[in-house]
Design an enzyme around this catalytic site. Structure first.
Site, PDB file in Angstrom:
ATOM      1  N   GLY A 142      30.208 -35.780 -21.307  1.00 58.61           N
ATOM      2  CA  GLY A 142      28.932 -35.155 -21.777  1.00 58.61           C
ATOM      3  C   GLY A 142      28.897 -33.666 -21.159  1.00 58.61           C
ATOM      4  O   GLY A 142      29.452 -33.426 -20.201  1.00 58.61           O
ATOM      5  N   THR A 201      29.410 -33.261 -13.829  1.00 56.27           N
ATOM      6  CA  THR A 201      28.683 -34.454 -14.227  1.00 56.27           C
ATOM      7  C   THR A 201      27.192 -34.223 -13.909  1.00 56.27           C
ATOM      8  O   THR A 201      27.093 -33.945 -12.578  1.00 56.27           O
ATOM      9  CB  THR A 201      29.198 -35.707 -14.135  1.00 56.27           C
ATOM     10  OG1 THR A 201      27.927 -36.547 -14.144  1.00 56.27           O
ATOM     11  CG2 THR A 201      29.587 -35.850 -12.486  1.00 56.27           C
ATOM     12  N   ASP A 236      25.027 -36.085 -13.729  1.00 52.94           N
ATOM     13  CA  ASP A 236      24.725 -37.557 -13.084  1.00 52.94           C
ATOM     14  C   ASP A 236      25.047 -37.418 -11.545  1.00 52.94           C
ATOM     15  O   ASP A 236      24.565 -38.103 -10.726  1.00 52.94           O
ATOM     16  CB  ASP A 236      25.438 -38.935 -13.579  1.00 52.94           C
ATOM     17  CG  ASP A 236      25.210 -39.017 -14.914  1.00 52.94           C
ATOM     18  OD1 ASP A 236      23.991 -38.489 -15.338  1.00 52.94           O
ATOM     19  OD2 ASP A 236      25.798 -39.644 -15.845  1.00 52.94           O
ATOM     20  N   MET A 251      17.244 -38.934 -17.114  1.00 55.09           N
ATOM     21  CA  MET A 251      18.705 -39.548 -17.472  1.00 55.09           C
ATOM     22  C   MET A 251      19.206 -40.166 -16.141  1.00 55.09           C
ATOM     23  O   MET A 251      18.874 -39.933 -15.150  1.00 55.09           O
ATOM     24  CB  MET A 251      19.547 -38.652 -17.722  1.00 55.09           C
ATOM     25  CG  MET A 251      19.426 -38.252 -19.336  1.00 55.09           C
ATOM     26  SD  MET A 251      20.605 -36.879 -19.807  1.00 55.09           S
ATOM     27  CE  MET A 251      20.296 -37.178 -21.681  1.00 55.09           C
ATOM     28  N   GLU A 261      15.890 -43.763 -16.618  1.00 56.98           N
ATOM     29  CA  GLU A 261      16.329 -44.688 -17.543  1.00 56.98           C
ATOM     30  C   GLU A 261      16.891 -45.960 -17.501  1.00 56.98           C
ATOM     31  O   GLU A 261      17.005 -46.808 -18.063  1.00 56.98           O
ATOM     32  CB  GLU A 261      17.384 -43.909 -18.727  1.00 56.98           C
ATOM     33  CG  GLU A 261      18.645 -43.423 -18.012  1.00 56.98           C
ATOM     34  CD  GLU A 261      19.652 -42.642 -19.106  1.00 56.98           C
ATOM     35  OE1 GLU A 261      19.310 -42.655 -20.417  1.00 56.98           O
ATOM     36  OE2 GLU A 261      20.540 -42.221 -18.627  1.00 56.98           O
ATOM     37  N   LEU A 271      17.601 -32.014 -22.976  1.00 56.03           N
ATOM     38  CA  LEU A 271      17.547 -30.873 -22.371  1.00 56.03           C
ATOM     39  C   LEU A 271      17.882 -30.834 -20.824  1.00 56.03           C
ATOM     40  O   LEU A 271      18.356 -29.589 -20.492  1.00 56.03           O
ATOM     41  CB  LEU A 271      16.106 -30.235 -22.674  1.00 56.03           C
ATOM     42  CG  LEU A 271      15.833 -29.576 -24.024  1.00 56.03           C
ATOM     43  CD1 LEU A 271      14.436 -29.738 -24.528  1.00 56.03           C
ATOM     44  CD2 LEU A 271      16.763 -28.298 -24.304  1.00 56.03           C
ATOM     45  N   GLN A 272      17.800 -31.745 -20.489  1.00 51.96           N
ATOM     46  CA  GLN A 272      18.204 -32.196 -19.231  1.00 51.96           C
ATOM     47  C   GLN A 272      19.761 -31.445 -18.694  1.00 51.96           C
ATOM     48  O   GLN A 272      20.117 -30.920 -17.759  1.00 51.96           O
ATOM     49  CB  GLN A 272      18.256 -33.552 -18.698  1.00 51.96           C
ATOM     50  CG  GLN A 272      17.021 -33.989 -18.511  1.00 51.96           C
ATOM     51  CD  GLN A 272      16.759 -35.377 -18.312  1.00 51.96           C
ATOM     52  OE1 GLN A 272      17.054 -36.255 -17.346  1.00 51.96           O
ATOM     53  NE2 GLN A 272      16.745 -36.282 -19.257  1.00 51.96           N
TER      54      GLN A 272
END
Lengths: 415, 415
Positions: B15, B143, B145, B189, B245, B301-302
């Site tokens: 991503g 990432t 994340d 996310m 999420e 958009l994050q």
């Protein structure tokens, strides 16, 4: 004309925007400096604060802190959606307002909002004239929807348009990252007028705009829409759609209602509540094309993302607030401060112009049909020429610990 | 150690993020200047471009245009999610990669991504060693994340965290504008790790954070959640919830799947309306409290809102790319460039540190339980101390006609 001496009061009404506080600052700073204005007040939650005698004393605020309102989103004094009835229907409201006017010797009334707020201004002004209380009433426009009549555009629109255009460009970059296909549907605010959705096309000035754009100005046909998406998806293996929350079919049914068994929920004014349109369209597209889809709602951030405001919009919003005070002190009343702009050979110039409250209150400005392509799925150059000057300039955000530093007002109630 | 002469190639995988191109620039600029590196290439769509011999020649690009990659979101060379199998399972891929390495005399391989990308690096390196082809392989982390093991944090996280924190502050302002109550649920996310959702708490450094925050690290209980929302709503007549999420109940069922259990949410095709998690929670809250609710998904958009990137993140991402090249030229291989940071008395210092690819590839870092409050609905000070340095600084966005000016590369294929 003799100078009218007395206090000034300012209020915010309707949905917030990224720059409504910039108009507030223009109004308050100008009023604080004026020798005819004895005191400067702000209503808590607009006219509701007036009715409840909850009024802030602006002379108690620190000037430097007030300045931060230039970059503080949303209505700092609180807003309302209170609709004044006619005075023969609900005379109590008007008597109460008169009482408060007298209590604080209010001679200048400034109200910042959209259509309904201009209606409120107009009604208060007419009532004060009827009872012979001398005061001057000025409207300051505000609506991200940009649907106010008369004025070239509205403070608040430029910043929302900028956020939408910048976000669309970023979504474009994200969408083009894999070589697997994807259809993205982006839902944009604007119930009856497509100004905000049209702003998605501004991302196209550096080729990052959506492939298809649908405004409420053109009846929406689901079959044509699916054909159009499929055509682009087959060619590019990718498709980005920008769509207004308010699109309707030729029978006047909202497309957002197609996707739900549930009866549309209604808001306080009996308007059908929008939402879920992007998800609905994404499901239709998936069924038709089999493509991977993603539904995105830009949601509230369209009206409050001050970090991505337009510096032009911030400046003009301030100018509108300042002009309202100047005009009122000059003896003008019953007007809304709007803009008159010229865009000759790419040179943009914006001046204030005064409009009759009555004219503004009862009209709604839409995107001209000739600014939309014949197929009803794209935006033409005249719109770009119109809107591009309004989104110029990234503001310099005052920071504290890496986060935007917003105005922290004392909000001391007037006695 | 003898200098290894040959070409370098760079690729992006997984991503995108707001700063992955900043790492790319750090890598490419450093490689272009190094005398041992004879040519600099970039893969189109990561390893997929390698397999298809679609490789861009970086020496053909304009240096000033490359510089704009610092502010260009998403993977400028295209990304992929292609997972290399082991070479005894799928030997063709490896033979093909070796062929391309030989064709272009590639001796330096840089791959920018998350867990899977480090696994790809590791496999290619092992294969090249096995067949005796001399080359150096370095991973560059990326990432939003922030779940990579070893490194203090990941490039990409700071910018996503900043966008989330700033947006939450703006939503706070919007939510507090009326005196009518509202519950807002914001979906963030992060499927397995709550780093991004925890970033919502950074808005609290100037008191604009959400009231409740739920991470996937703590099992989610719907009844407790509704109790907690109701309590705050009754007290404040307003409540903002940030939710990952990926939250699950104690039986490991995603809460986002609860929505399909609710009757009366079928779409036009008779399918249960999955909706998002935020929409599902909003419906539960409305059922319980009767409050007006709004569901917001921050969505793509994050990971691509470069206009709200963290300057610290941009700088560190660049540093990681640069260090990868420097280390490889020094003779190091089979490592990922990570960060080692100190935060003593508020003084943040970040240095690069090399980590074994194998370690990084197979672990997942979560938010420590002790950084979450006991009730599992809020974030504690140690997280803020950890994350706040990562979001510092608003970048100065290069503009063209009021829109961000992104890098436009020529992308000329190598021969």
């Amino acid at each position: 004309m003799l100078a009218l001496k007395g206090a000034a009061i300012f209020g915010q009404s309707g949905g917030p925007s990224s720059v409504i506080n910039s108009s507030a600052l223009g109004c308050i700073e100008t009023a604080l400096k004026n020798e005819n204005i004895t005191k400067v007040y702000a209503m808590e939650h607009g006219i509701v604060g007036m009715l409840n005698d909850r009024i802030y004393d602006m002379t108690q605020e620190d000037a430097a802190e007030l300045r931060l309102m230039l970059h503080t989103p949303s209505s700092i004094f609180g807003s309302c959606r209170y609709k004044l009835k006619d005075d023969d229907v609900e005379p109590d409201d008007y008597r109460r307002i008169l009482e408060i006017f007298k209590k604080y010797d209010i001679r200048y009334f400034f109200y910042n909002g959209g259509n309904d707020s201009m209606d409120t201004c107009n009604k208060i002004s007419k009532y004060m004239q009827k009872v012979g209380y001398e005061c001057r009433v000025m409207g300051i426009p505000k609506t991200i929807d940009n649907d106010l009549a008369g004025t070239d555009h509205c403070p608040g629109y430029g910043s929302a348009a900028k956020y939408i255009a910048v976000s669309m460009g970023e979504i474009y970059h994200d969408a083009n990252v894999y070589n697997s296909g994807m259809v993205i549907v982006v839902e944009i605010m604007g119930r009856n007028a497509g100004w905000l959705t049209a702003a998605a096309s501004l991302a196209d000035i550096n080729s990052h705009g959506p492939d298809l754009i649908y405004l409420p100005e053109v009846p929406f046909d689901m079959q044509s829409f699916l054909d159009e998406v499929e055509l682009i998806y087959e060619r590019k293996h990718n498709c980005i759609v920008a769509v207004s929350e308010g699109i309707m079919d030729k029978d006047g049914k909202y497309i957002s209602e197609y996707g739900s068994d549930m009866a549309a929920t209604k808001d306080a004014f009996g308007h059908a509540q929008m939402g879920g349109l992007a998800a609905t369209l994404a499901r239709y597209i998936k069924n038709r094309t089999g493509a991977k889809t993603r539904a995105i709602e830009l949601s509230l951030l369209q009206r409050c993302a001050a970090h991505c405001a337009s510096q032009t919009d911030i400046d003009e919003a301030y100018m509108a607030g300042r002009r309202a005070v100047e005009a009122a002190v000059e003896g003008i009343t019953d007007k809304m401060v709007g803009f008159e702009c010229s865009r000759i050979d790419g040179n943009y110039k914006c001046d204030t112009k005064l409009f009759d409250l009555k004219v503004v209150a009862n009209a709604e400005k839409k995107v001209p049909r000739e600014w939309i392509n014949e197929e009803g799925n794209g935006i033409l150059a005249p719109f770009v020429d119109y809107a591009l000057p309004l989104i110029q300039g990234f503001p310099e955000i005052p920071e504290e610990k890496g986060m935007p530093r917003y105005a922290k007002l004392k909000k001391i109630y007037a006695k």
